[in-house]
Design a protein around this motif. Structure first.
Motif, PDB file in Angstrom:
ATOM      1  N   MET A 167       0.812  -1.214   0.000  1.00 49.81           N
ATOM      2  CA  MET A 167       0.000   0.000   0.000  1.00 49.81           C
ATOM      3  C   MET A 167       0.851   1.273   0.000  1.00 49.81           C
ATOM      4  O   MET A 167       0.337   2.366  -0.246  1.00 49.81           O
ATOM      5  CB  MET A 167      -0.919   0.015   1.221  1.00 49.81           C
ATOM      6  CG  MET A 167      -1.879  -1.174   1.291  1.00 49.81           C
ATOM      7  SD  MET A 167      -3.092  -1.212  -0.019  1.00 49.81           S
ATOM      8  CE  MET A 167      -4.161   0.128   0.490  1.00 49.81           C
ATOM      9  N   SER A 168       2.145   1.151   0.268  1.00 50.82           N
ATOM     10  CA  SER A 168       2.976   2.350   0.461  1.00 50.82           C
ATOM     11  C   SER A 168       3.645   2.852  -0.805  1.00 50.82           C
ATOM     12  O   SER A 168       4.206   3.949  -0.812  1.00 50.82           O
ATOM     13  CB  SER A 168       4.060   2.075   1.516  1.00 50.82           C
ATOM     14  OG  SER A 168       4.946   1.063   1.071  1.00 50.82           O
ATOM     15  N   GLY A 169       3.584   2.073  -1.884  1.00 49.84           N
ATOM     16  CA  GLY A 169       4.252   2.498  -3.112  1.00 49.84           C
ATOM     17  C   GLY A 169       3.338   2.404  -4.310  1.00 49.84           C
ATOM     18  O   GLY A 169       2.559   1.448  -4.436  1.00 49.84           O
ATOM     19  N   PRO A 170       3.366   3.362  -5.233  1.00 49.38           N
ATOM     20  CA  PRO A 170       2.524   3.306  -6.433  1.00 49.38           C
ATOM     21  C   PRO A 170       2.947   2.161  -7.351  1.00 49.38           C
ATOM     22  O   PRO A 170       4.118   1.799  -7.428  1.00 49.38           O
ATOM     23  CB  PRO A 170       2.773   4.672  -7.087  1.00 49.38           C
ATOM     24  CG  PRO A 170       4.124   5.090  -6.606  1.00 49.38           C
ATOM     25  CD  PRO A 170       4.231   4.551  -5.213  1.00 49.38           C
ATOM     26  N   GLY A 171       1.973   1.578  -8.022  1.00 52.59           N
ATOM     27  CA  GLY A 171       2.251   0.538  -8.998  1.00 52.59           C
ATOM     28  C   GLY A 171       2.563  -0.820  -8.427  1.00 52.59           C
ATOM     29  O   GLY A 171       2.956  -1.729  -9.177  1.00 52.59           O
ATOM     30  N   ARG A 172       2.408  -0.989  -7.127  1.00 56.20           N
ATOM     31  CA  ARG A 172       2.729  -2.288  -6.526  1.00 56.20           C
ATOM     32  C   ARG A 172       1.532  -3.241  -6.520  1.00 56.20           C
ATOM     33  O   ARG A 172       1.699  -4.455  -6.634  1.00 56.20           O
ATOM     34  CB  ARG A 172       3.233  -2.089  -5.098  1.00 56.20           C
ATOM     35  CG  ARG A 172       4.611  -1.443  -5.034  1.00 56.20           C
ATOM     36  CD  ARG A 172       5.054  -1.164  -3.616  1.00 56.20           C
ATOM     37  NE  ARG A 172       6.422  -0.645  -3.573  1.00 56.20           N
ATOM     38  CZ  ARG A 172       7.025  -0.230  -2.477  1.00 56.20           C
ATOM     39  NH1 ARG A 172       6.383  -0.244  -1.309  1.00 56.20           N
ATOM     40  NH2 ARG A 172       8.269   0.220  -2.531  1.00 56.20           N
ATOM     41  N   LEU A 173       0.331  -2.700  -6.339  1.00 55.09           N
ATOM     42  CA  LEU A 173      -0.858  -3.531  -6.191  1.00 55.09           C
ATOM     43  C   LEU A 173      -1.943  -3.046  -7.140  1.00 55.09           C
ATOM     44  O   LEU A 173      -2.288  -1.861  -7.167  1.00 55.09           O
ATOM     45  CB  LEU A 173      -1.375  -3.480  -4.744  1.00 55.09           C
ATOM     46  CG  LEU A 173      -2.646  -4.281  -4.438  1.00 55.09           C
ATOM     47  CD1 LEU A 173      -2.387  -5.775  -4.628  1.00 55.09           C
ATOM     48  CD2 LEU A 173      -3.128  -4.010  -3.011  1.00 55.09           C
ATOM     49  N   ARG A 174      -2.501  -3.970  -7.893  1.00 53.01           N
ATOM     50  CA  ARG A 174      -3.585  -3.672  -8.827  1.00 53.01           C
ATOM     51  C   ARG A 174      -4.775  -4.559  -8.462  1.00 53.01           C
ATOM     52  O   ARG A 174      -4.640  -5.782  -8.367  1.00 53.01           O
ATOM     53  CB  ARG A 174      -3.131  -3.965 -10.251  1.00 53.01           C
ATOM     54  CG  ARG A 174      -4.176  -3.730 -11.332  1.00 53.01           C
ATOM     55  CD  ARG A 174      -3.556  -4.057 -12.690  1.00 53.01           C
ATOM     56  NE  ARG A 174      -4.388  -3.634 -13.794  1.00 53.01           N
ATOM     57  CZ  ARG A 174      -3.904  -3.177 -14.948  1.00 53.01           C
ATOM     58  NH1 ARG A 174      -2.601  -3.064 -15.118  1.00 53.01           N
ATOM     59  NH2 ARG A 174      -4.720  -2.826 -15.917  1.00 53.01           N
ATOM     60  N   MET A 175      -5.936  -3.948  -8.246  1.00 52.76           N
ATOM     61  CA  MET A 175      -7.150  -4.690  -7.899  1.00 52.76           C
ATOM     62  C   MET A 175      -8.269  -4.259  -8.839  1.00 52.76           C
ATOM     63  O   MET A 175      -8.584  -3.071  -8.939  1.00 52.76           O
ATOM     64  CB  MET A 175      -7.553  -4.429  -6.442  1.00 52.76           C
ATOM     65  CG  MET A 175      -6.514  -4.865  -5.432  1.00 52.76           C
ATOM     66  SD  MET A 175      -6.970  -4.410  -3.732  1.00 52.76           S
ATOM     67  CE  MET A 175      -8.421  -5.430  -3.505  1.00 52.76           C
ATOM     68  N   GLU A 200       2.163  -6.282  -8.860  1.00 47.64           N
ATOM     69  CA  GLU A 200       2.935  -5.974 -10.068  1.00 47.64           C
ATOM     70  C   GLU A 200       4.449  -5.951  -9.833  1.00 47.64           C
ATOM     71  O   GLU A 200       5.231  -6.270 -10.733  1.00 47.64           O
ATOM     72  CB  GLU A 200       2.504  -4.607 -10.612  1.00 47.64           C
ATOM     73  CG  GLU A 200       1.025  -4.488 -10.943  1.00 47.64           C
ATOM     74  CD  GLU A 200       0.700  -4.971 -12.334  1.00 47.64           C
ATOM     75  OE1 GLU A 200       1.525  -5.714 -12.916  1.00 47.64           O
ATOM     76  OE2 GLU A 200      -0.365  -4.612 -12.855  1.00 47.64           O
ATOM     77  N   ASP A 201       4.854  -5.560  -8.640  1.00 54.00           N
ATOM     78  CA  ASP A 201       6.285  -5.384  -8.361  1.00 54.00           C
ATOM     79  C   ASP A 201       6.875  -6.721  -7.906  1.00 54.00           C
ATOM     80  O   ASP A 201       6.536  -7.245  -6.844  1.00 54.00           O
ATOM     81  CB  ASP A 201       6.459  -4.316  -7.275  1.00 54.00           C
ATOM     82  CG  ASP A 201       7.905  -3.882  -7.103  1.00 54.00           C
ATOM     83  OD1 ASP A 201       8.812  -4.683  -7.407  1.00 54.00           O
ATOM     84  OD2 ASP A 201       8.119  -2.744  -6.651  1.00 54.00           O
ATOM     85  N   GLU A 202       7.793  -7.255  -8.713  1.00 56.86           N
ATOM     86  CA  GLU A 202       8.343  -8.573  -8.398  1.00 56.86           C
ATOM     87  C   GLU A 202       9.214  -8.571  -7.147  1.00 56.86           C
ATOM     88  O   GLU A 202       9.539  -9.636  -6.611  1.00 56.86           O
ATOM     89  CB  GLU A 202       9.125  -9.125  -9.582  1.00 56.86           C
ATOM     90  CG  GLU A 202      10.333  -8.318  -9.975  1.00 56.86           C
ATOM     91  CD  GLU A 202      11.041  -8.865 -11.206  1.00 56.86           C
ATOM     92  OE1 GLU A 202      12.257  -8.638 -11.334  1.00 56.86           O
ATOM     93  OE2 GLU A 202      10.385  -9.520 -12.048  1.00 56.86           O
ATOM     94  N   GLU A 203       9.563  -7.390  -6.646  1.00 57.33           N
ATOM     95  CA  GLU A 203      10.319  -7.329  -5.402  1.00 57.33           C
ATOM     96  C   GLU A 203       9.508  -7.894  -4.238  1.00 57.33           C
ATOM     97  O   GLU A 203      10.071  -8.372  -3.247  1.00 57.33           O
ATOM     98  CB  GLU A 203      10.733  -5.881  -5.101  1.00 57.33           C
ATOM     99  CG  GLU A 203      11.650  -5.750  -3.888  1.00 57.33           C
ATOM    100  CD  GLU A 203      12.017  -4.311  -3.576  1.00 57.33           C
ATOM    101  OE1 GLU A 203      12.549  -4.074  -2.461  1.00 57.33           O
ATOM    102  OE2 GLU A 203      11.778  -3.432  -4.420  1.00 57.33           O
TER     103      GLU A 203
END
Length: 522
Positions: free
Chosen positions: A417-425, A448-451
């Motif tokens: 939730m803390s970074g843009p582009g990490r979670l897509r719902m 989305e972020d493989e990290e």
């Protein structure tokens, strides 16, 4: 009722049941220890000490009139004559479990029974129950596959009306037919689960459920409660959103929900699946006139679509796709796809395959904000994937003002939730499941972020609702086609899987290798 001779363990337990409090809450209410409350249930003839008698007197004197009326009914009932063992243990829940007490009250009211009748009806059935036979029945139910239920309900409801029909998808060589009643503009929604698009609203006043119960339906409800007690199934009477109106279209979810009680759903609409599956396991007909509960609660497609005039609970479920980096052993970068095998102890889709997360659409503490579908999915991710037991309402009471406050989030969810582009719902489709009349919001959750996988992959784990968690690669078209052909799916799970894979194929790029998925309304 007379307390001239003082309180006993039994009458103290009756007061707890009348107040609808757990052991912990009743102990706090009186200012005593939890062990003291437990001892009253274990020793009904025990006479508490004088200071405890005074505390109980005060609690009864301060109780509201409806509580006093329930207490009088419970205290005047003769002790139940149940055998030792599981049934005797279940007697404690008949009096002490606030959810069971609420269900008994609900049944008395809707069946137009005198107060206390439901308790006696359930107790009588407990005496006759064979727990081993119930477990055997559970195994038989697990052998009825998704295609069996789809065919049976297609025959029961006949040809669809207007532009509605049952969802069918072709995936490679697989054709998946379901019991989900939908329409073309309810599919491929590509709706971001953000407030600007996710606009399901809470109504001010929820109309009555208007569920008239006859002798047959009331008896089945009592039997369900007896079986729940005997099997020790988890059930908590939390508020439940009831769908009143729906307006779904591309990029937008709209409509309204009210609030109803979980126990009302459990002893009515949730019985439809068991009735159907039991008929299939015994070779009985499943046509109109042979399924009394379905004939009463969900007799035709027009009634299924008329959600404002019936009990229509349901939920949100999502295919979860987690980006993974390339690996020398696994291969190229892909998405990890998660599928759960549901436990036999859950109320919904027991022993079936389902996507994860999957949960009833219900509020935690902020009823208006929690009406959004995204709120349920974020909560279910915390509970079912990241181990947040404090928001599992079957484990304990919720006492936090904001259980989803950023400071309370799990570490994986906080990172997402803390970074843009990490979670897509996104919501991928909507339908009404003819198995029990539930509404289903099929969705896709993409990390989305493989990290994330590098940091937190080892912390992803299912909760008690799953007996097993399977993983698939978005590059493995052959295995995913085999998965789509598995007859162990729940109907809503298969619906969400197909819609989720269809959308993932559009947005996943080189991480995805899937055949075309085409849907049809039949």
């Amino acid at each position: 009722m007379s307390l001239n001779d003082g309180w006993t363990g039994r009458t103290a337990s009756a007061l707890q049941a009348a107040l609808r409090l757990t052991h912990e809450a009743f102990a706090e209410h009186l200012g005593v220890g939890v062990r003291t409350v437990a001892s009253w249930h274990q020793k009904p003839d025990l006479r508490p000490k004088s200071e405890m008698q005074q505390l109980l007197d005060t609690a009864l004197d301060r109780a509201a009139p409806p509580v006093k009326a329930r207490f009088a009914a419970l205290a005047n009932e003769p002790a139940l004559d149940l055998p030792e063992g599981a049934a005797a243990d279940a007697e404690v829940r008949l009096s002490a479990d606030p959810t069971i007490v609420a269900a008994l009250d609900w049944l008395d009211e809707h069946a137009h029974w005198e107060p206390g009748t439901a308790r006696r009806e359930v107790a009588a059935r407990l005496v006759r129950l064979d727990v081993g036979a119930l477990h055997d029945r559970g195994v038989r139910r697990g052998r009825v596959n998704q295609r069996d239920t789809a065919r049976a309900l297609a025959d029961y409801y006949g040809e669809p009306t207007d532009d509605h029909g049952r969802y069918t998808a072709r995936f490679g060589t697989v054709e998946a037919s379901t019991t989900v009643l939908t329409r073309p503009d309810w599919l491929d929604l590509d709706c971001p689960l953000l407030p600007s698009h996710d606009r399901l609203k809470l109504t001010g006043v929820t109309p009555d459920d208007d569920l008239a119960m006859d002798e047959e339906t009331a008896g089945r409800a009592a039997q369900r409660l007896a079986e729940t007690l005997a099997l020790g199934n988890r059930m908590v009477n939390m508020p439940l959103f009831r769908l009143l109106d729906v307006g779904v279209r591309k990029h937008a979810i709209a409509g309204s929900v009210g609030v109803t009680s979980f126990v009302g759903y459990v002893v009515t609409m949730d019985l439809l699946e068991g009735e159907l599956v039991d008929a299939l396991t015994t070779g009985q007909p499943t046509s109109r006139g042979t399924l009394p509960l379905r004939d009463a609660y969900l007799p035709d497609l027009a009634g299924a679509l008329n959600v404002s005039d019936r009990m229509c609970a349901g939920g949100a479920l999502a295919l979860t796709a987690i980006a993974r980096p390339a690996d020398p052993f696994r291969g190229a970068a892909d998405y990890l796809l998660l599928v759960q095998e549901r436990s036999g102890h859950v109320i919904n889709a027991a022993r079936r395959l389902a996507v994860i997360p999957k949960g009833f659409h219900q509020p935690l503490t902020d009823f208006r904000a929690d009406a959004q579908i995204g709120a349920t999915l974020r909560r279910e991710m915390e509970e079912e994937l990241f181990g947040r037991e404090d928001i599992d309402n079957t484990v304990g009471e919720q006492r936090h003002a904001d259980p989803m406050h950023p400071s309370r989030l799990s570490e994986p969810m906080r990172w997402l939730m803390s970074g843009p582009g990490r979670l897509r719902m996104e919501c991928t489709g909507f339908g009404l499941n003819l198995v029990s009349g539930n509404f289903e919001f099929a969705s896709l959750v993409v990390i989305e972020d493989e990290e994330f996988w590098t940091r937190y992959g080892g912390q992803v784990r299912a909760n008690w609702e799953s007996s097993n968690l399977r993983q698939y690669s978005s590059l493995d078209a052959e295995l995913l086609e085999e998965l789509g052909n598995d007859v162990a799916w729940s109907n809503e799970g298969l619906f969400a899987l197909m819609q989720g894979l269809r959308r993932l194929r559009e947005i996943g790029g080189d991480r995805v290798n899937l055949p075309t998925i085409e849907w049809e309304i039949k």
